[in-house]
Enzyme design. Structure first.
Site, mmCIF file in Angstrom:
data_model
loop_
_atom_site.group_PDB
_atom_site.id
_atom_site.type_symbol
_atom_site.label_atom_id
_atom_site.label_comp_id
_atom_site.label_asym_id
_atom_site.label_seq_id
_atom_site.Cartn_x
_atom_site.Cartn_y
_atom_site.Cartn_z
ATOM 1 N N CYS A 76 55.975 -18.332 67.082
ATOM 2 C CA CYS A 76 56.793 -17.110 67.078
ATOM 3 C C CYS A 76 55.874 -15.922 66.784
ATOM 4 O O CYS A 76 55.131 -15.932 65.808
ATOM 5 C CB CYS A 76 57.870 -17.193 65.996
ATOM 6 S SG CYS A 76 58.717 -15.599 65.780
ATOM 7 N N GLN A 130 36.863 -20.650 77.787
ATOM 8 C CA GLN A 130 37.868 -19.577 77.901
ATOM 9 C C GLN A 130 39.186 -20.176 78.407
ATOM 10 O O GLN A 130 40.191 -19.484 78.477
ATOM 11 C CB GLN A 130 37.395 -18.503 78.882
ATOM 12 C CG GLN A 130 36.073 -17.867 78.488
ATOM 13 C CD GLN A 130 35.524 -16.967 79.567
ATOM 14 O OE1 GLN A 130 35.852 -15.782 79.646
ATOM 15 N NE2 GLN A 130 34.671 -17.535 80.415
ATOM 16 N N VAL A 181 42.593 -22.501 78.842
ATOM 17 C CA VAL A 181 43.698 -22.733 77.882
ATOM 18 C C VAL A 181 44.495 -24.005 78.187
ATOM 19 O O VAL A 181 45.456 -24.312 77.491
ATOM 20 C CB VAL A 181 44.643 -21.500 77.862
ATOM 21 C CG1 VAL A 181 43.908 -20.268 77.339
ATOM 22 C CG2 VAL A 181 45.261 -21.235 79.229
ATOM 23 N N ARG A 193 40.130 -14.472 89.231
ATOM 24 C CA ARG A 193 39.564 -13.347 89.984
ATOM 25 C C ARG A 193 38.950 -13.720 91.330
ATOM 26 O O ARG A 193 38.433 -12.868 92.014
ATOM 27 C CB ARG A 193 38.518 -12.626 89.115
ATOM 28 C CG ARG A 193 39.167 -11.960 87.910
ATOM 29 C CD ARG A 193 38.193 -11.349 86.928
ATOM 30 N NE ARG A 193 38.933 -10.833 85.768
ATOM 31 C CZ ARG A 193 39.359 -11.592 84.766
ATOM 32 N NH1 ARG A 193 39.077 -12.898 84.738
ATOM 33 N NH2 ARG A 193 40.067 -11.087 83.759
ATOM 34 N N HIS A 227 40.201 -18.711 73.933
ATOM 35 C CA HIS A 227 41.420 -18.005 74.354
ATOM 36 C C HIS A 227 42.665 -18.804 74.042
ATOM 37 O O HIS A 227 43.744 -18.483 74.536
ATOM 38 C CB HIS A 227 41.346 -17.674 75.864
ATOM 39 C CG HIS A 227 40.331 -16.609 76.166
ATOM 40 N ND1 HIS A 227 39.904 -16.310 77.436
ATOM 41 C CD2 HIS A 227 39.641 -15.772 75.344
ATOM 42 C CE1 HIS A 227 39.016 -15.339 77.385
ATOM 43 N NE2 HIS A 227 38.820 -15.012 76.130
HETATM 44 N N1 APR Z 1 32.982 -24.291 90.760
HETATM 45 C C1 APR Z 1 32.227 -23.249 90.305
HETATM 46 N N2 APR Z 1 32.710 -21.986 90.173
HETATM 47 C C2 APR Z 1 34.008 -21.789 90.508
HETATM 48 C C3 APR Z 1 34.848 -22.824 90.985
HETATM 49 C C4 APR Z 1 34.279 -24.117 91.110
HETATM 50 N N3 APR Z 1 34.999 -25.161 91.552
HETATM 51 N N4 APR Z 1 36.086 -22.291 91.227
HETATM 52 C C5 APR Z 1 36.011 -20.980 90.917
HETATM 53 N N5 APR Z 1 34.772 -20.671 90.490
HETATM 54 C C6 APR Z 1 34.270 -19.376 90.014
HETATM 55 C C7 APR Z 1 34.895 -18.185 90.699
HETATM 56 O O1 APR Z 1 34.165 -17.837 91.859
HETATM 57 C C8 APR Z 1 34.769 -17.092 89.619
HETATM 58 O O2 APR Z 1 33.523 -16.416 89.725
HETATM 59 O O3 APR Z 1 34.650 -19.259 88.656
HETATM 60 C C9 APR Z 1 34.797 -17.886 88.305
HETATM 61 C C10 APR Z 1 36.110 -17.725 87.570
HETATM 62 O O4 APR Z 1 36.197 -16.388 87.150
HETATM 63 P P1 APR Z 1 37.611 -15.849 86.621
HETATM 64 O O5 APR Z 1 38.681 -16.217 87.575
HETATM 65 O O6 APR Z 1 37.410 -14.399 86.265
HETATM 66 O O7 APR Z 1 37.867 -16.688 85.298
HETATM 67 P P2 APR Z 1 37.207 -16.466 83.884
HETATM 68 O O8 APR Z 1 35.833 -15.919 83.997
HETATM 69 O O9 APR Z 1 37.372 -17.732 83.129
HETATM 70 O O10 APR Z 1 38.179 -15.339 83.247
HETATM 71 C C11 APR Z 1 38.018 -15.036 81.885
HETATM 72 O O11 APR Z 1 40.020 -13.700 81.978
HETATM 73 O O12 APR Z 1 42.241 -13.301 82.482
HETATM 74 C C12 APR Z 1 41.374 -13.740 81.542
HETATM 75 O O13 APR Z 1 42.041 -15.102 79.796
HETATM 76 C C13 APR Z 1 41.670 -15.136 81.135
HETATM 77 O O14 APR Z 1 40.124 -16.751 80.226
HETATM 78 C C14 APR Z 1 40.341 -15.855 81.309
HETATM 79 C C15 APR Z 1 39.354 -14.717 81.282
#
Ligand code: APR
Length: 247
Positions: free
Chosen positions: A136, A110, A112, A45, A128
């Site tokens: 399957c 979370q 994978v 995100r 996750h």
């Molecule tokens: N250091 C600290 N924070 C970071 C870094 C970093 N190097 N890189 C990215 N981030 C932050 C981003 O700014 C964001 O706020 O980590 C956060 C990641 O958020 P998401 O992309 O939403 O990931 P996550 O919270 O793990 O998503 C949860 O959503 O789609 C599903 O299954 C998928 O497990 C995932 C779940």
């Protein structure tokens, strides 16, 4: 009263985190995709995240698995192939060292790609699932990664339904893993949350169930309204490096 630290204040904040960690009897770390981006795995995100380019319902949901298997298969094939050559970064190894030193009880993730386990953590709850483990969807039989790569049908039931053992949108989390992770989080006296937007249910409830001190480490300030005792806005690798220096 929560404290938010960023920029040059990070050293101060990490000093506070280090003393919380030394005092704690049972610490749990909860990680999201932000823990893996410094290993060159995109998150979901932030600006270059997966879901900024692709609608997850089209490729990572039960609908996509059942109604557009070829697109589903193409997406996960691409994600698994992108993991070739990917290794844990220093931050993962620091978390593994914290477990070896008895300073943390477990990691709830979370993510994978399995990087916490590769880095050496033994107590890891993969809420996750793991993208490199294939089954399957029809008969639940385990399948080989190369059969998934080759787009083969299930060798035991013939269904065109080989899929990674990850939780798709529309699916529930693995019950035992969830129960064990919730148990650790509810009974810990320090929860450190690293690299997650806290957007996805039910994992985004976990920090609210922690009864001890809670710390948020993220490179953008997310989770407004969460009663974190300490918020450190910075990169996971950098904060963990500084933390290790203070332990
Ligand atoms: N250091 C600290 N924070 C970071 C870094 C970093 N190097 N890189 C990215 N981030 C932050 C981003 O700014 C964001 O706020 O980590 C956060 C990641 O958020 P998401 O992309 O939403 O990931 P996550 O919270 O793990 O998503 C949860 O959503 O789609 C599903 O299954 C998928 O497990 C995932 C779940």
């Amino acid at each position: 009263m929560e404290k938010v630290f960023k920029g040059k204040e990070i050293d101060l904040a990490v000093g506070e985190l280090a003393s919380l960690l030394k005092k704690a009897k049972k610490t749990v770390i909860l990680t999201g995709a932000g823990m893996d981006t410094e290993s060159n795995i995109p998150d979901f995100r932030s600006k270059n995240g997966w879901w900024k380019k692709i609608d997850p319902r089209m490729v990572a949901s039960t609908e996509s698995l059942y109604n557009d298997y070829s697109l589903f298969h193409e997406f996960y094939l691409m994600r698994i192939k992108l993991l070739e050559g990917i290794v844990p970064h220093e931050g993962h190894y620091i978390i593994a060292d914290l477990e070896k030193r008895g300073m943390i009880k477990s990691v709830v993730t979370q993510n994978v790609a399995g990087l916490h386990t590769v880095a050496g953590n033994q107590n890891v709850y993969e809420l996750h699932g793991n993208i490199k483990s294939i089954r399957c969807d029809g008969c639940n039989q385990g399948a080989k990664l190369e059969d998934f790569f080759a787009g083969k049908d299930c060798t035991s039931c013939g269904a065109r339904a080989l899929r990674p053992n990850v939780v798709l949108f529309g699916e529930t989390l693995p019950p035992q893993v969830w129960e064990d992770a919730v148990g650790d989080i509810k009974s810990c006296d320090l929860l450190i949350v690293i690299g997650t937007s806290l957007e996805v249910y039910p994992v985004n409830q976990l920090p609210l169930w922690a009864r001890g001190k809670t710390v948020f480490i993220n490179n953008e300030d997310r989770g407004a309204g969460y009663p974190f005792d300490l918020r450190i806005i910075g990169k996971a690798g950098e904060v963990l490096r500084k933390l290790q220096e203070k332990l």
